[in-house]
Design a protein around this motif. Structure first.
Motif, PDB file in Angstrom:
ATOM      1  N   ARG A   1      -5.501  31.193 -63.893  1.00  0.00           N
ATOM      2  CA  ARG A   1      -6.336  30.084 -64.359  1.00  0.00           C
ATOM      3  C   ARG A   1      -5.466  28.888 -64.766  1.00  0.00           C
ATOM      4  N   GLY A   2      -5.602  27.824 -64.021  1.00  0.00           N
ATOM      5  CA  GLY A   2      -4.841  26.609 -64.296  1.00  0.00           C
ATOM      6  C   GLY A   2      -3.377  26.716 -63.962  1.00  0.00           C
ATOM      7  N   ALA A   3      -2.966  27.811 -63.314  1.00  0.00           N
ATOM      8  CA  ALA A   3      -1.547  28.015 -63.025  1.00  0.00           C
ATOM      9  C   ALA A   3      -1.398  28.745 -61.698  1.00  0.00           C
ATOM     10  N   PRO A   4      -1.430  28.019 -60.572  1.00  0.00           N
ATOM     11  CA  PRO A   4      -1.271  28.655 -59.261  1.00  0.00           C
ATOM     12  C   PRO A   4       0.018  29.469 -59.212  1.00  0.00           C
ATOM     13  N   ALA A   5       0.023  30.460 -58.323  1.00  0.00           N
ATOM     14  CA  ALA A   5       1.182  31.358 -58.287  1.00  0.00           C
ATOM     15  C   ALA A   5       1.389  31.917 -56.895  1.00  0.00           C
ATOM     16  N   THR A   6       2.627  32.201 -56.586  1.00  0.00           N
ATOM     17  CA  THR A   6       2.973  33.020 -55.435  1.00  0.00           C
ATOM     18  C   THR A   6       2.873  34.485 -55.849  1.00  0.00           C
ATOM     19  N   ALA A   7       3.051  35.373 -54.898  1.00  0.00           N
ATOM     20  CA  ALA A   7       2.998  36.796 -55.219  1.00  0.00           C
ATOM     21  C   ALA A   7       4.074  37.170 -56.234  1.00  0.00           C
TER      22      ALA A   7
END
Length: 382
Positions: A64-70
Motif C-alpha cells: 500500500r503506497g509502496a510499489p515493490a519488486t519480488a
C-alpha cells in the motif's frame, strides 16, 4: 450380462432405458455454458485463496503506497523470494496489481503496484468496502471440509468454536465498518427506536455481540446509555473488551441469550440481536427471555440477513451467499447442539415471525433501514 440377455430377462426394458437416456442428452451449448460457469467458480475460489495469502502475510499492507519488486516484497514481509514473485505475477494476472516495468531494477523482474481501489478493499479496515476477511473466512472454512463431510453423513454439527480464530476474527472484521460508521445513522432514522435509545440512562442489551463492534457502535451513538454485550464465546468476549478499551458506558459478559431475563425482568429499554438469531439452537427461548428482560415500552430489534420472502430459485447474489454461509458454517454450528431447530442462515421473515409469536410477541415488522450491507432490521412488536 450382455444387452441381449438384459432385453430377454427384462422384457425389453433395457433397450427402453438406453433410448430414454439418449433422449435426455443435454443440449451441447447448455453443457458448454454450465461447464464455463463451474470453471468461473473454480477460478474465483483459487483467486480468493490467493487473496487470503496476501491478507494473512500482510502483503497488501506492504504494497500500500509502496510499489515493490519480488525481492523488495520478500524483504519487507519475510516470505520466500521465489514465492513472492509467483504471487505478484499471479495477482497482476488476476487484475489485482498493476505492473510497474520501470521499477524492475533488481534483475529479477518488474515492480508491482497496488491501485487505490484495491488498497481500500483489501487493507482499509474502516472502509465499508473492506472485503479481505471474506477470503480469510473462506480459507478457514475450507480447512474444515473433513469435519463438514463427517457432519453431513452423521447429522452432527460443528460448533462455532471449532472453526477457530480465523473465522471468528473474519466475522468481526467484515461487520466492523458497518457498525462503526453506519449503525448510528440507521437507528437515528427510525424515531420509534431512536427515542427509546435516547432515554436518560437507557439500558441496552446486545445479545450475541461477538467481537463487540455492534455494542461499541450503540455505546458511541448513545453515550448516555449503558450498553451490555453478551456472548457465549469466551474469546469473542475477550476481544470485545480489548476493542472497547476506554469506552465507559459498555460492559461485556459471557451469557446465553436464554439467560437474559435471569439478570432481571424489565431491566432494559432495548435489546438487539445482530446477525445471530439464525445461529441459535433455540431462538424461541432466546426471544422469550429478551421479551421478559425488556420493558413493555421498550424496543426489541433483530438484524438478520436480507433474504427473499420465499424460496424462489434462482436467487440473487445475497440469497446465494447466505445459502453458502448456511451450508458451510451456520447450519453445522446450529446442529452441533442437540435438539436444535437448525434454522440456517436463510431465515425468512415468516420464520422469524413464527419464532417471535411463539415467544410472546404479537408480530414482526420490517424497519425502513435500507442499504445496510446485506442485512434487514426487524422490530418485534409486543
Amino acid at each position: 450380462m450382455s444387452l441381449v440377455d438384459a432385453v430377454i430377462s427384462t422384457g425389453g426394458s433395457a433397450v427402453d432405458d438406453v433410448v430414454d437416456r439418449d433422449s435426455e442428452k443435454a443440449d451441447e451449448q447448455a453443457v458448454e455454458e454450465f461447464a464455463g460457469w463451474v470453471f468461473d467458480r473454480f477460478l474465483g475460489a483459487m483467486e480468493t485463496l490467493s487473496i487470503h495469502i496476501g491478507s494473512d502475510f500482510g502483503l497488501y499492507d506492504a504494497l500500500r503506497g509502496a510499489p515493490a519488486t519480488a525481492a523488495e516484497l520478500a524483504a519487507r514481509t519475510g516470505i520466500d523470494r521465489r514465492y513472492a514473485r509467483e504471487w505478484l505475477e499471479q495477482q497482476a494476472t488476476a487484475g489485482i496489481l498493476d505492473v510497474d516495468v520501470e521499477r524492475g531494477g533488481d534483475g529479477v523482474g518488474p515492480g508491482f503496484r497496488l491501485p487505490a481501489a484495491q488498497a481500500e478493499v483489501l487493507t482499509d479496515r474502516a472502509s465499508l468496502g473492506y472485503s479481505a476477511p471474506l477470503a480469510d473466512m473462506f480459507a478457514a472454512v475450507a480447512l474444515r471440509m473433513p469435519d463438514l463431510t463427517d457432519a453431513y453423513r452423521s447429522g452432527r454439527g460443528i460448533p462455532w468454536s471449532a472453526f477457530g480464530a480465523a473465522v471468528r476474527d473474519a466475522q468481526g472484521d467484515i461487520n466492523r465498518p458497518w457498525f462503526e460508521n453506519v449503525l448510528a445513522k440507521a437507528l437515528a432514522s427510525v424515531p420509534r427506536v431512536h427515542d427509546v435509545l435516547s432515554r436518560p440512562d437507557a439500558g441496552i442489551a446486545d445479545v450475541a455481540c461477538g467481537h463487540g463492534w455492534s455494542t461499541i457502535g450503540l455505546a458511541r451513538a448513545y453515550p448516555d446509555a449503558i450498553v451490555d454485550g453478551f456472548d457465549i464465546d469466551a474469546p469473542a468476549i475477550e476481544a470485545a473488551h480489548e476493542h472497547a478499551a476506554g469506552l465507559e458506558n459498555v460492559t461485556f459478559s459471557e451469557l446465553r441469550g436464554e439467560q437474559l431475563a435471569d439478570e432481571g425482568h424489565d431491566r432494559y429499554d432495548a435489546a438487539f440481536v445482530f446477525e445471530a438469531l439464525h445461529d441459535m439452537p433455540d431462538p424461541v427461548a432466546v426471544l422469550s427471555s429478551i421479551r421478559r428482560a425488556v420493558r413493555s415500552d421498550g424496543v426489541v430489534v433483530v438484524m438478520d440477513e436480507a433474504v427473499a420472502e420465499t424460496f424462489s430459485p434462482p436467487g440473487d447474489a445475497t440469497e446465494r451467499a447466505m445459502y453458502g454461509y448456511s451450508l458451510l458454517i451456520c447450519l453445522p454450528d446450529s446442529m452441533s447442539t442437540p435438539d436444535s431447530v437448525a434454522t440456517g442462515t436463510v431465515m425468512r421473515h415468516a420464520t422469524l415471525e413464527r419464532y417471535a409469536i411463539e415467544a410472546g410477541f404479537s408480530a414482526v415488522s420490517i424497519l425502513p433501514i435500507d442499504g445496510f450491507a446485506a442485512f434487514r432490521f426487524y422490530l418485534l412488536e409486543r
